[in-house]
Design a protein around this motif. Sequence first.
Motif, PDB file in Angstrom:
ATOM      1  N   PHE A  59       0.824  -1.215   0.000  1.00 18.95           N
ATOM      2  CA  PHE A  59       0.000   0.000   0.000  1.00 18.95           C
ATOM      3  C   PHE A  59       0.854   1.260   0.000  1.00 18.95           C
ATOM      4  N   GLY A  60       2.072   1.148   0.525  1.00 27.25           N
ATOM      5  CA  GLY A  60       2.963   2.300   0.641  1.00 27.25           C
ATOM      6  C   GLY A  60       3.696   2.257   1.969  1.00 27.25           C
ATOM      7  N   ASN A  61       4.256   3.404   2.375  1.00 30.35           N
ATOM      8  CA  ASN A  61       5.034   3.480   3.607  1.00 30.35           C
ATOM      9  C   ASN A  61       4.628   4.707   4.420  1.00 30.35           C
ATOM     10  N   ALA A  62       4.854   4.617   5.731  1.00 28.77           N
ATOM     11  CA  ALA A  62       4.656   5.740   6.636  1.00 28.77           C
ATOM     12  C   ALA A  62       5.982   6.014   7.313  1.00 28.77           C
ATOM     13  N   SER A  63       6.252   7.293   7.584  1.00 25.00           N
ATOM     14  CA  SER A  63       7.509   7.666   8.209  1.00 25.00           C
ATOM     15  C   SER A  63       7.238   8.526   9.436  1.00 25.00           C
ATOM     16  N   LEU A  64       7.965   8.249  10.524  1.00 26.18           N
ATOM     17  CA  LEU A  64       7.862   9.011  11.772  1.00 26.18           C
ATOM     18  C   LEU A  64       9.096   9.892  11.877  1.00 26.18           C
ATOM     19  N   LEU A  65       8.899  11.198  11.666  1.00 27.46           N
ATOM     20  CA  LEU A  65      10.015  12.150  11.660  1.00 27.46           C
ATOM     21  C   LEU A  65      10.145  12.805  13.020  1.00 27.46           C
ATOM     22  N   ALA A  66      11.346  12.731  13.599  1.00 25.71           N
ATOM     23  CA  ALA A  66      11.616  13.397  14.871  1.00 25.71           C
ATOM     24  C   ALA A  66      11.835  14.888  14.625  1.00 25.71           C
ATOM     25  N   ASN A  67      11.903  15.652  15.696  1.00 30.27           N
ATOM     26  CA  ASN A  67      12.117  17.092  15.602  1.00 30.27           C
ATOM     27  C   ASN A  67      13.441  17.360  14.893  1.00 30.27           C
ATOM     28  N   GLY A  68      13.433  18.175  13.882  1.00 31.32           N
ATOM     29  CA  GLY A  68      14.636  18.494  13.119  1.00 31.32           C
ATOM     30  C   GLY A  68      14.773  17.693  11.832  1.00 31.32           C
ATOM     31  N   GLN A  69      14.035  16.610  11.684  1.00 29.56           N
ATOM     32  CA  GLN A  69      14.070  15.824  10.452  1.00 29.56           C
ATOM     33  C   GLN A  69      13.016  16.386   9.500  1.00 29.56           C
ATOM     34  N   VAL A  70      13.425  16.619   8.245  1.00 27.98           N
ATOM     35  CA  VAL A  70      12.516  17.247   7.289  1.00 27.98           C
ATOM     36  C   VAL A  70      12.229  16.374   6.081  1.00 27.98           C
ATOM     37  N   ASN A  71      12.969  15.307   5.876  1.00 30.23           N
ATOM     38  CA  ASN A  71      12.835  14.461   4.710  1.00 30.23           C
ATOM     39  C   ASN A  71      12.193  13.131   5.101  1.00 30.23           C
ATOM     40  N   PHE A  72      11.332  12.601   4.249  1.00 34.66           N
ATOM     41  CA  PHE A  72      10.649  11.341   4.483  1.00 34.66           C
ATOM     42  C   PHE A  72      11.633  10.221   4.795  1.00 34.66           C
ATOM     43  N   SER A  73      12.744  10.179   4.098  1.00 32.81           N
ATOM     44  CA  SER A  73      13.718   9.100   4.257  1.00 32.81           C
ATOM     45  C   SER A  73      14.493   9.197   5.574  1.00 32.81           C
ATOM     46  N   GLN A  74      14.461  10.345   6.245  1.00 29.28           N
ATOM     47  CA  GLN A  74      15.185  10.506   7.506  1.00 29.28           C
ATOM     48  C   GLN A  74      14.443   9.860   8.683  1.00 29.28           C
ATOM     49  N   GLY A  75      13.153   9.679   8.580  1.00 27.95           N
ATOM     50  CA  GLY A  75      12.360   9.155   9.691  1.00 27.95           C
ATOM     51  C   GLY A  75      12.380   7.644   9.781  1.00 27.95           C
ATOM     52  N   ARG A  76      11.716   7.149  10.814  1.00 29.51           N
ATOM     53  CA  ARG A  76      11.544   5.696  10.981  1.00 29.51           C
ATOM     54  C   ARG A  76      10.405   5.250  10.071  1.00 29.51           C
ATOM     55  N   GLN A  77      10.738   4.451   9.045  1.00 32.58           N
ATOM     56  CA  GLN A  77       9.741   4.054   8.048  1.00 32.58           C
ATOM     57  C   GLN A  77       9.127   2.698   8.396  1.00 32.58           C
ATOM     58  N   MET A  78       7.830   2.623   8.188  1.00 30.54           N
ATOM     59  CA  MET A  78       7.085   1.381   8.397  1.00 30.54           C
ATOM     60  C   MET A  78       6.194   1.155   7.179  1.00 30.54           C
TER      61      MET A  78
END
Length: 194
Positions: A59-78
């Motif tokens: 279906f796709g991916n979800a990303s959890l971005l912490a404070n200071g992260q601005v790019n989808f790939s920087q977050g925790r992806q599920m």
Amino acid sequence: MRTSQIFLRSGLTVAAVAALPLTLTAPSAAAFGSGISVSTSGSSVSVTTNSCPSNGSSFGNASLLANGQVNFSQGRQMPLSGTSATQSAVWSNVGAGTYTVVVVCQDGTTAGTQSVIVSTSAVPKVTKTPRISSTSLPSLPSLPSSPSRGVMGGLGGATRDYGTATLVGGGALVTSGVVATAWYLRRRAKPHRL
């Protein structure tokens, strides 16, 4: 350093309190074009959407971005899982702070973006139970041994066994006292003659 941490925590608390009335009175996130719903439970963050169609394998991916992260790939992806009606993702062991959840469908479209605050007050702390060894316990004082003949009853010094003669003599004294008292009271009740 400690003062800056206190100001940071109080700032997050003020932001959460200020946002609470808006979230309680605001219409659903889908009305704003978000397309996703984010919730927290303790140290877990979950996202739900119905905007991502399946290509047969994902279906796709979800990303959890912490404070200071601005790019989808920087977050925790599920990866999103679910059915064609509802898709979701869950992150566990998330530390306290403010995060941004971004959902990107498998066709490259963004289903939505939403901020969430995770609080540590809802996270129970697990501590190890200390083991107690038998060598660390204090020894108890020994108790005196019980009497060999059991417990002796009586009042004060009345623990001696009296013989039959003593009991008969005591009974005679009590009887003579009762008779003398009755005679005195009867004599006093009669009128005297002159």
